[in-house]
Design a protein around this motif. Sequence first.
Motif, PDB file in Angstrom:
ATOM      1  N   LEU A   6       0.829  -1.207   0.000  1.00 38.12           N
ATOM      2  CA  LEU A   6       0.000   0.000   0.000  1.00 38.12           C
ATOM      3  C   LEU A   6       0.863   1.256   0.000  1.00 38.12           C
ATOM      4  O   LEU A   6       0.550   2.252  -0.647  1.00 38.12           O
ATOM      5  N   ASN A   7       1.981   1.225   0.715  1.00 37.95           N
ATOM      6  CA  ASN A   7       2.858   2.402   0.770  1.00 37.95           C
ATOM      7  C   ASN A   7       3.426   2.714  -0.605  1.00 37.95           C
ATOM      8  O   ASN A   7       3.535   3.883  -0.998  1.00 37.95           O
ATOM      9  N   GLU A   8       3.787   1.671  -1.352  1.00 40.20           N
ATOM     10  CA  GLU A   8       4.355   1.892  -2.686  1.00 40.20           C
ATOM     11  C   GLU A   8       3.296   2.357  -3.678  1.00 40.20           C
ATOM     12  O   GLU A   8       3.519   3.284  -4.461  1.00 40.20           O
ATOM     13  N   ASP A   9       2.116   1.731  -3.630  1.00 46.93           N
ATOM     14  CA  ASP A   9       1.086   2.068  -4.626  1.00 46.93           C
ATOM     15  C   ASP A   9       0.393   3.377  -4.294  1.00 46.93           C
ATOM     16  O   ASP A   9       0.221   4.249  -5.151  1.00 46.93           O
ATOM     17  N   ILE A  10      -0.045   3.545  -3.049  1.00 50.20           N
ATOM     18  CA  ILE A  10      -0.747   4.780  -2.680  1.00 50.20           C
ATOM     19  C   ILE A  10       0.215   5.965  -2.689  1.00 50.20           C
ATOM     20  O   ILE A  10      -0.136   7.081  -3.081  1.00 50.20           O
ATOM     21  N   GLY A  11       1.457   5.709  -2.247  1.00 51.82           N
ATOM     22  CA  GLY A  11       2.427   6.808  -2.235  1.00 51.82           C
ATOM     23  C   GLY A  11       2.744   7.318  -3.613  1.00 51.82           C
ATOM     24  O   GLY A  11       3.226   8.444  -3.772  1.00 51.82           O
ATOM     25  N   ALA A  12       2.522   6.505  -4.643  1.00 51.79           N
ATOM     26  CA  ALA A  12       2.796   6.957  -6.004  1.00 51.79           C
ATOM     27  C   ALA A  12       1.715   7.882  -6.534  1.00 51.79           C
ATOM     28  O   ALA A  12       1.910   8.545  -7.559  1.00 51.79           O
ATOM     29  N   ILE A  13       0.528   7.952  -5.874  1.00 51.65           N
ATOM     30  CA  ILE A  13      -0.547   8.832  -6.325  1.00 51.65           C
ATOM     31  C   ILE A  13      -0.189  10.266  -5.987  1.00 51.65           C
ATOM     32  O   ILE A  13       0.212  10.561  -4.841  1.00 51.65           O
TER      33      ILE A  13
END
Length: 572
Positions: free
Chosen positions: A322-329
Amino acid sequence: MPRIINAYNENSALGKTIADLGEAMFGDQAQKEVYRQKAFGLKRENDNIPLLADAAASGDRNAIARYGVLAGKTGQDAADFNRLAVSNHASGVDDLRLALATMGAGGAFSSTAAGQGRDLANRSGIANIQAGASRDVAHIQADKQAASDKYKFDNTFEQTYDDNPSSPTYGRTVLTPRSQAAGREAAPTKDSVVGGMLRRVADTQQPGATPAAAADPFSSMSPRWQKIAGVDLPEQSLIEPRSGTTGISRDGGQTVILSDGRTVPATGFQPVSQETALGQARDNNVRASAAQPLTAPNPASGRAAADAAATSGLGPKLSTFLNEDIGAIPGATTVLKAATGSPQIAPAVQEARQSQEIRNNLARTVLLGAPGRQTVQAQKWVNDLLPQGNALANPATEAGKIPVVVNALKADHEQYRQLALDPNTAPQERAKAVQAMHQIENTVRLFTEPAAGPPPPQETSTPTAGRPTGPAQPAAADPLAQARDAIARGADSAAVRRRLQQNGIDPSGLDVGQAPPPPKIGEMRDGYSFQGGDPADPNNWWKPPQGGARNKPQQVIQNGHTYTLQPDGSYQ
């Protein structure tokens, strides 16, 4: 010649017969004359050949020449006959008639005995003339050199000692032309002074008495004046081959000064070059650095084990995803920071994962660098040995891998240490082994550092020696205090004592009020555990928690992150 012609019968036999008879009687008279003259010549030659032979036998040169011409012989034949006759009648090889006969036969005068004798006489005369000229030149050059030397000796001065009591310069060193200095006492030099001292020592021995032990006439002189006088012994480097102990000798190899300042007999020591001694000393220092085995705190309660547990399982894996995917938004980090106080999801897990990757990379490099592990199977073993932070992994099992990794590193460290201690190991290989040991020690330190927790409480009391603040700082003007502080920080005691001796300071003062030895990794002092490095650095000391979570704050903010106290006394 009349020719009979028969007009009536051209082929008459009678006519042909008469014609042949006329041809024979009255034919070509000139040709007949030639034949007659040749016959006369041959008869003359035949008649004179016996006479020529008699003349050659008798040695009559005139008759040989006369009969030789009449016998149809050439001048060369006559000359050869004459040389043969002279040879038969000559008195010896030096007979001048042989030379004349040879020259008459066309031979060279130099090929005769007389000619050779004259040639030798001419050469000898020329050589005598040349030798005489060379002697004259040598005499002239010798006279010039003698004149030049006399001028030089008359105009070059020597220092001499004036021993004439009536001279105004009596007892002083004067300049005297070299040509007049012969027989005078030379000016005092270092060698003459030293020789006089030795003679005076020898004069103290009584004739007929047992000679006393020869005393050193220069023992009362300081080393500085001994060096100036040239009577000092050169410093010599020595090595004891069996142990590799190095030292120096200043008394010609009688005693040796060791690196710790002690002076011992030089029994068993061998003289070597300074470069060899320095190389051996460096190798001794390298070997000494491998004297102690590696010790480390319990890795099960360290930060590495905590990170392995914090990064394993479904929860940490999901938070990382989640940190990698959401942080990319775009803008997501701002929302996260406003909501949770951190731009990351589960920042403690992310930090633990980053630290774990750094440790794993270092451990992988060290473990695969050991001898015999450059294989695919060894790489798989190392990867399985290290915690990977997988979602389908038991956190307790992953944390339990840390002590196994530390034990593997300690085993490699011990292998390198034995290689460094082996006296048969080459110095280059020993240095590489010690370098590998240091790399393992740094890696083990990362795997055994304490878990993150609140900073240790500040103490107001004066810490004792060996505590985090280290020994009290010495005054700048006290070299012994500075030396004690250097030893307390881990410096080589022998090297510190040697440096004090070189500076003219007695190292025995180090034994008075000497600081305690440096602590070992994991050693407890005043309730603090030493983690390695400089003992004087407070950051290298850690105070273990007492009684689990008692007397601890519930939350600690450190490096921008909030840590919550857990039941086991750790923070996450």
